[in-house]
Write a protein that holds these residues in place. Sequence first.
Motif, PDB file in Angstrom:
ATOM      1  N   ILE C 224       0.823  -1.209   0.000  1.00 15.81           N
ATOM      2  CA  ILE C 224       0.000   0.000   0.000  1.00 15.81           C
ATOM      3  C   ILE C 224       0.861   1.265   0.000  1.00 15.81           C
ATOM      4  O   ILE C 224       0.721   2.083  -0.917  1.00 15.81           O
ATOM      5  CB  ILE C 224      -1.023  -0.019   1.159  1.00 15.81           C
ATOM      6  CG1 ILE C 224      -2.072  -1.088   0.890  1.00 15.81           C
ATOM      7  CG2 ILE C 224      -1.697   1.343   1.308  1.00 15.81           C
ATOM      8  CD1 ILE C 224      -3.119  -1.225   1.964  1.00 15.81           C
ATOM      9  N   PRO C 225       1.766   1.453   0.973  1.00 20.07           N
ATOM     10  CA  PRO C 225       2.516   2.712   0.972  1.00 20.07           C
ATOM     11  C   PRO C 225       3.303   2.939  -0.311  1.00 20.07           C
ATOM     12  O   PRO C 225       3.257   4.030  -0.880  1.00 20.07           O
ATOM     13  CB  PRO C 225       3.444   2.583   2.182  1.00 20.07           C
ATOM     14  CG  PRO C 225       3.317   1.206   2.680  1.00 20.07           C
ATOM     15  CD  PRO C 225       2.043   0.668   2.177  1.00 20.07           C
ATOM     16  N   MET C 266      -2.474   5.592   7.457  1.00 20.23           N
ATOM     17  CA  MET C 266      -3.933   5.678   7.361  1.00 20.23           C
ATOM     18  C   MET C 266      -4.479   4.667   6.350  1.00 20.23           C
ATOM     19  O   MET C 266      -5.422   3.949   6.630  1.00 20.23           O
ATOM     20  CB  MET C 266      -4.368   7.089   6.945  1.00 20.23           C
ATOM     21  CG  MET C 266      -3.636   8.201   7.653  1.00 20.23           C
ATOM     22  SD  MET C 266      -4.038   8.289   9.395  1.00 20.23           S
ATOM     23  CE  MET C 266      -5.587   9.108   9.306  1.00 20.23           C
ATOM     24  N   ALA C 267      -3.867   4.629   5.182  1.00 21.98           N
ATOM     25  CA  ALA C 267      -4.362   3.710   4.157  1.00 21.98           C
ATOM     26  C   ALA C 267      -4.107   2.266   4.560  1.00 21.98           C
ATOM     27  O   ALA C 267      -4.833   1.362   4.153  1.00 21.98           O
ATOM     28  CB  ALA C 267      -3.681   4.010   2.828  1.00 21.98           C
ATOM     29  N   SER C 273      -8.614  -1.804   4.900  1.00 22.55           N
ATOM     30  CA  SER C 273      -7.902  -2.021   3.634  1.00 22.55           C
ATOM     31  C   SER C 273      -8.151  -3.450   3.166  1.00 22.55           C
ATOM     32  O   SER C 273      -8.530  -4.304   3.951  1.00 22.55           O
ATOM     33  CB  SER C 273      -6.401  -1.756   3.819  1.00 22.55           C
ATOM     34  OG  SER C 273      -5.872  -2.646   4.756  1.00 22.55           O
ATOM     35  N   PRO C 274      -7.945  -3.736   1.880  1.00 22.99           N
ATOM     36  CA  PRO C 274      -8.237  -5.080   1.362  1.00 22.99           C
ATOM     37  C   PRO C 274      -7.354  -6.143   2.009  1.00 22.99           C
ATOM     38  O   PRO C 274      -6.314  -5.827   2.596  1.00 22.99           O
ATOM     39  CB  PRO C 274      -7.916  -4.963  -0.129  1.00 22.99           C
ATOM     40  CG  PRO C 274      -7.940  -3.523  -0.424  1.00 22.99           C
ATOM     41  CD  PRO C 274      -7.502  -2.830   0.818  1.00 22.99           C
ATOM     42  N   VAL C 275      -7.773  -7.394   1.890  1.00 20.79           N
ATOM     43  CA  VAL C 275      -7.022  -8.474   2.537  1.00 20.79           C
ATOM     44  C   VAL C 275      -5.954  -9.077   1.645  1.00 20.79           C
ATOM     45  O   VAL C 275      -4.970  -9.602   2.139  1.00 20.79           O
ATOM     46  CB  VAL C 275      -7.940  -9.602   3.063  1.00 20.79           C
ATOM     47  CG1 VAL C 275      -8.748  -9.128   4.240  1.00 20.79           C
ATOM     48  CG2 VAL C 275      -8.827 -10.129   1.984  1.00 20.79           C
ATOM     49  N   PHE C 283      -6.300  -0.887  -4.454  1.00 14.20           N
ATOM     50  CA  PHE C 283      -6.759   0.091  -3.468  1.00 14.20           C
ATOM     51  C   PHE C 283      -5.802   1.288  -3.421  1.00 14.20           C
ATOM     52  O   PHE C 283      -6.211   2.446  -3.485  1.00 14.20           O
ATOM     53  CB  PHE C 283      -6.801  -0.642  -2.128  1.00 14.20           C
ATOM     54  CG  PHE C 283      -7.055   0.179  -0.901  1.00 14.20           C
ATOM     55  CD1 PHE C 283      -8.331   0.643  -0.614  1.00 14.20           C
ATOM     56  CD2 PHE C 283      -6.029   0.432  -0.001  1.00 14.20           C
ATOM     57  CE1 PHE C 283      -8.569   1.360   0.553  1.00 14.20           C
ATOM     58  CE2 PHE C 283      -6.263   1.148   1.161  1.00 14.20           C
ATOM     59  CZ  PHE C 283      -7.545   1.615   1.431  1.00 14.20           C
ATOM     60  N   ALA C 284      -4.508   0.993  -3.387  1.00 17.97           N
ATOM     61  CA  ALA C 284      -3.512   2.053  -3.279  1.00 17.97           C
ATOM     62  C   ALA C 284      -3.429   2.879  -4.559  1.00 17.97           C
ATOM     63  O   ALA C 284      -3.247   4.098  -4.511  1.00 17.97           O
ATOM     64  CB  ALA C 284      -2.150   1.447  -2.946  1.00 17.97           C
ATOM     65  N   LEU C 285      -3.593   2.220  -5.709  1.00 18.60           N
ATOM     66  CA  LEU C 285      -3.615   2.957  -6.981  1.00 18.60           C
ATOM     67  C   LEU C 285      -4.740   3.991  -6.961  1.00 18.60           C
ATOM     68  O   LEU C 285      -4.558   5.147  -7.355  1.00 18.60           O
ATOM     69  CB  LEU C 285      -3.849   1.992  -8.148  1.00 18.60           C
ATOM     70  CG  LEU C 285      -2.642   1.243  -8.691  1.00 18.60           C
ATOM     71  CD1 LEU C 285      -3.092   0.221  -9.726  1.00 18.60           C
ATOM     72  CD2 LEU C 285      -1.658   2.216  -9.321  1.00 18.60           C
ATOM     73  N   GLY C 286      -5.904   3.540  -6.469  1.00 18.18           N
ATOM     74  CA  GLY C 286      -7.060   4.439  -6.387  1.00 18.18           C
ATOM     75  C   GLY C 286      -6.770   5.621  -5.487  1.00 18.18           C
ATOM     76  O   GLY C 286      -7.075   6.774  -5.833  1.00 18.18           O
ATOM     77  N   ILE C 287      -6.175   5.351  -4.340  1.00 20.40           N
ATOM     78  CA  ILE C 287      -5.879   6.436  -3.405  1.00 20.40           C
ATOM     79  C   ILE C 287      -4.937   7.443  -4.055  1.00 20.40           C
ATOM     80  O   ILE C 287      -5.171   8.654  -4.035  1.00 20.40           O
ATOM     81  CB  ILE C 287      -5.247   5.876  -2.114  1.00 20.40           C
ATOM     82  CG1 ILE C 287      -6.282   5.093  -1.334  1.00 20.40           C
ATOM     83  CG2 ILE C 287      -4.689   7.020  -1.257  1.00 20.40           C
ATOM     84  CD1 ILE C 287      -5.722   4.382  -0.128  1.00 20.40           C
ATOM     85  N   GLY C 288      -3.877   6.935  -4.680  1.00 21.30           N
ATOM     86  CA  GLY C 288      -2.903   7.824  -5.314  1.00 21.30           C
ATOM     87  C   GLY C 288      -3.564   8.689  -6.377  1.00 21.30           C
ATOM     88  O   GLY C 288      -3.390   9.910  -6.403  1.00 21.30           O
TER      89      GLY C 288
END
Lengths: 296, 442, 336
Positions: C224-225, C266-267, C273-275, C283-288
């Motif tokens: 994620i990070p 946080m993410a 967050s997804p498993v 998920f992380a792509l979306g956040i970015g």
Amino acid sequence: MTDSILNSVILMALLGTVAALVLYVVSRRFHVYEDPLIATVEDLLPGANCAGCGSPGCRSFAEKLVGTEDISALFCPVGGNAVMHLVAEALGKEVAEKDPTVAVIRCQGSCEVRPKTSEYQGPRSCAISALIYSGETDCQYGCLGDGDCVVACKFDAMYMDETTGLPVVITDKCTSCGMCVTACPRNIIEMRPKHKRDLKIFVGCLNEEKGGIAKKACAVACIGCSKCLDVCPKDAINMENNLAYIDPALCTLCRKCVDVCPTHSIIETNFPPRKIKEVTPVATLNIEPANPQNDA
Amino acid sequence: MLRTFPKGGIHPPENKLTSSKPIQKLPVPKVVYVPISQHIGIPAEIVVEVKEKVATGQVIAKSGGYVSSNIHAPVAGTVTKLDKIVDTRGYKTQCIVIRTDLKDESNLEAADLPLKKEITMEPGEILQRISDFGIVGLGGATFPSHVKLNIKADKTLDCLIINGVECEPYLTADHRLMLEKAEEILVGIRILMHALDVRRAIIGIENNKRDAIDLFRKLTREAPGIQIAALKVKYPQGGEKQLVRALLKREVPKNGLPLDVGVVVHNVGTVFAIYQAVQHHRPLMDRVVTVTGKKLENPSNFWVKIGTPISDLLEAVGGVPEGTRKIVSGGPMMGKALKSTDVPVTKGTSGILVIPGDEASRGKPSSCIRCGECVEVCPMGLEPHLLMNLTEKGMYQAAAREDIMTCIECGSCSYVCPSHRPLLDYIRFGKTIAKQLESNKG
Amino acid sequence: MSDQPIIVSASPHVHSERTSKKLMYDVVIALVPAFLVSLYVFGFSALIVTAAAVVSCLFFEYLIQRYLLKTEVTIADGSALITGILLAFNLPAGLPVWMVVIGSLVAIGVAKLSFGGLGYNIFNPALVGRVFLLVSFPVQMTLWPTAVENNASLVDAMTGATTLGLIKEGVQFGETMTAISPNLPPVQDMLLGITSGSLGEMSALALILGGVFLIARKVISWHIPVTVLATIAVMTGIFWWADPEHYANPLIHVLSGGAILGAFYMATDLVTSPVTKKGMVVFALGIGAITVVIRLFGAYPEGISFAILIMNAFVPLINRYFKPRRFGSRIKAKIM
């Protein structure tokens, strides 16, 4: 000004007509014929959707009642004879008369009389613990005490007694739907006729072990001594695998067997207290806790 | 780079306390209790009567069908009772009780027969012998071996895998057997290769058993077709599907068997039993059992006759120590906790683990924090947290759609769950219900 | 044998050392360096805001569980503590204490316990509290005290805009990056935390240090990070490359604002967050992507809080569609 009012009125009227037409066409086109009897019968049924009749809900039971010729095998345990008569009237078919029944717990193995020999750690569910092993006590037939039956009961007619660790049926609330019977992995719960004033006599044990082993595991176990067989005037008791069973169809509630049972494993309910010199009823008897050291 | 399976797995503390303890002979038990259902499948049918005298190795219960197995008298003596006795789950099961005739010398004879290398039997005879002599998988699953060895015409077999992984912590029965009976095991492998007509066999051994790997490498230098593979230490590598994936990079299809990818897997213990049956006409009557535990006086490995009560074994290691709260039949990951030590050793008993009180209790479960650790370690690519939730809520069909039936019950999910959730308890229950639903449908 | 009865339970009979509580306290430890930096920079006011958030979060959790829900009180599990710290880290130092308390109430009461408590919340509680305060009190929430080295009384002294705020304002007034750049803090200041912004997002270095600790302890995975930061860097990099006069360079975007705090702490919140690893990357792509869109084209200068909350809502969907590959499924597909 007037124009806009007029316009909106016409527009709304047009819209309404079109919508009505669409609705009409669709409802005609996709109309499904359904026997109006099904709705009638469904209204007669209790609407508890308990599945006690074997159908998944009252609606599907109504469909079954309307759809089958001979409905004498079908019965709604919750509504009982009264409802079935109404159904029979509405359908013009014959129904069977059935005695009202009630759920009974055929185990008296409370914490006091049936000592725990191990400690179970895991999900509190009878079905899961029965899968893992034979239970915390030495009796592999008795109640596991995790209350799957209480969870299964949709009528709030059962609760777990905290001191005994056994489930209790509130007979007034019990509709004899049979969900608890299916839920119990040990088949402890039986539907027995609800006689007048709810008088019942039954063997409160399912232990098929030989007497000594059964007694060691539980002080109130049926030890298969056959004394009850001898006193029964109606031959209502049979003995199989070291375990007595009272046939409810033959039993006349004479209570002779209750008196002779040496381990008090025959339960009587709702009888008036006995006259002088009789044995104290089982429910109030002080049963000494089984002591494995002494027995051994 | 050591081979292993790619997805999931854990590495619990190994605690192999007994890996340097030679296998000892246990005194002949006075009474043996032989259950008639020691294998997966149909229970065997009793063919002896009370008071009948039986000789060592005599068939006392006959196979009850195809997926079933014969049971032989582990000792010479007299049948005293056909009684019920508690099994590992605490339920009573039918068993044959034999009082040992202590004077009979055949009772003393153990697995120390001289090495016999020459194979004289025809493939058909060998398979029949394995079937008749009650050989079942000794790794713990106790699946009748003759069923596994019956290769249907539409399947092709090109590799025999011998499972010497022993990935369960604490257990050392297979490890000791490999060290002490290496040559016999190799003969057993040659017997199987001859019977199945395969040219290639691989022995998979985890790298924490270097001595066994080196020994086998030395012995197989001239043996054609037999390879030794050192594997990275990872649980549950002893699972058939994981082992096949690790050794050959072949993935057994969902709901399939290793045979679907041309492989048959046998445990080293089974191979040794096959060697004895074929070369020495000796049916499966005893096995190696590790008796272990951190607080035990003298944890050891034993040759144990089938039917010996576990209490006898515990006595032989100095008794159950003070403060013991759990006794497990099998290893800590897949074994069954026992309620009573009267339970006899069966063909599937690979070890007895005695757990002291401070390690016996489970942690208190708390809510799932969706850390995904269970998903990460599941070797079958399942989502244990989801399966548990579906089972808890009674959604068994949905659980079946999420492949609950492919779970191998290795327990890795429950092992890692930081919230101590009883994942496997629920999944196991969900599996039984899903199986019932399936069979109702069919 | 012991006096107590023998225990019977299903396998496995051993358990790893990991517990939820340990995971939670690892996160707390990881946040310590960042907290020390904010103490150094903002002095006493940072301590007040953090203490207020932590105490009120624990207090509300206790109050609601004990008296409203009448369930077991779980304040010792560390999750409310983390929510408190993270909430404080997302607030400007010097925010009135009563606002912090309201934020905590929303975080614990609304975002966490009304969904069923730990493990059942859909949205990151601390972020819900922060966003609630941001939309309710926009002025106070964007009153950033400017960092002056080791100045305990600076709360009353000066306030200034954040790096991203400066860029946003400048670009809106039609200034070019060349004109804005001299006002921005140098990169080494952003790394060390001598800049202005929320309490905990000051020092990129301290946050990364804690993040690396978490990855090393296997509390979080790197997926994620790394993906969040990489997405931000790549997207802003494309815009910067196309038009460097209107868009700041990716280094500024990654180091400024809440990007690192959001990406590492946080993410990665386990519950929201997804498993699966695949799901985490999506998920992380979306956040970015959402963060960059809000930063470059939205009304707010910073958008990672919104981005994480929006993606939190997608987590059940991501979990459903990004499942682990079932063992043996590829072969079946080949046959079919």
